[in-house]
Design an enzyme around this catalytic site. Sequence first.
Site, PDB file in Angstrom:
ATOM      1  N   CYS A   1      -0.426   1.414   7.254  1.00 22.26           N
ATOM      2  CA  CYS A   1      -1.008   1.632   5.926  1.00 22.26           C
ATOM      3  C   CYS A   1      -2.341   2.374   6.015  1.00 22.26           C
ATOM      4  O   CYS A   1      -2.617   3.251   5.193  1.00 22.26           O
ATOM      5  CB  CYS A   1      -1.163   0.299   5.200  1.00 22.26           C
ATOM      6  SG  CYS A   1       0.438  -0.452   4.808  1.00 22.26           S
TER       7      CYS A   1
ATOM      8  N   CYS B   1      -2.781  -2.633   7.491  1.00 25.55           N
ATOM      9  CA  CYS B   1      -2.361  -2.537   8.890  1.00 25.55           C
ATOM     10  C   CYS B   1      -2.525  -1.088   9.371  1.00 25.55           C
ATOM     11  O   CYS B   1      -2.961  -0.216   8.619  1.00 25.55           O
ATOM     12  CB  CYS B   1      -0.910  -2.988   9.031  1.00 25.55           C
ATOM     13  SG  CYS B   1       0.275  -1.846   8.272  1.00 25.55           S
TER      14      CYS B   1
ATOM     15  N   GLU C   1       0.823  -1.207   0.000  1.00 26.74           N
ATOM     16  CA  GLU C   1       0.000   0.000   0.000  1.00 26.74           C
ATOM     17  C   GLU C   1       0.862   1.263   0.000  1.00 26.74           C
ATOM     18  O   GLU C   1       0.589   2.216  -0.731  1.00 26.74           O
ATOM     19  CB  GLU C   1      -0.928   0.037   1.227  1.00 26.74           C
ATOM     20  CG  GLU C   1      -1.874  -1.132   1.343  1.00 26.74           C
ATOM     21  CD  GLU C   1      -1.345  -2.256   2.217  1.00 26.74           C
ATOM     22  OE1 GLU C   1      -0.170  -2.663   2.043  1.00 26.74           O
ATOM     23  OE2 GLU C   1      -2.106  -2.735   3.074  1.00 26.74           O
TER      24      GLU C   1
END
Length: 141
Positions: free
Chosen positions: A78, A75, A47
């Site tokens: 990100c 996560c 990402e």
Amino acid sequence: MQRAIALAAQSGADVPVGALIIDASGEVIAAAHNNREVTHDPTGHAEIVAIREATAKRGDWRLEGCTLVVTLEPCVMCAGAIVAARIPRVVFGAWDERVGASGSLYDLLRDARLGAPVEVIAGVLEAECATQLREFFAAKR
């Protein structure tokens, strides 16, 4: 999502995660996979790499009107980058019950305290994305 899965397969020794950023006209403006192992960079998540590529291509840090497609739930790091880049929509495949921040463990993308909530579309080709990850980790054991 099929293209993101193909990108994830290119992650080599890294966890197989692929990401695309698509602009409002439907053009893919960034395509990436995890590259932490190759770059020795802990921020080398698919990402983040895709966001960097898209902002460089656009010449603007704002990715308004874009969609991020990724094989694994983002996560915390990100999710923060997605919110900061003002990406309004995220589509992901497999849930990440361990560190997911888009609806499983945390839900940062839809937390209005961080700004405009991000539309989250989860579970797209979930089985294929999850299988790719399971096979990677099974081979590591």
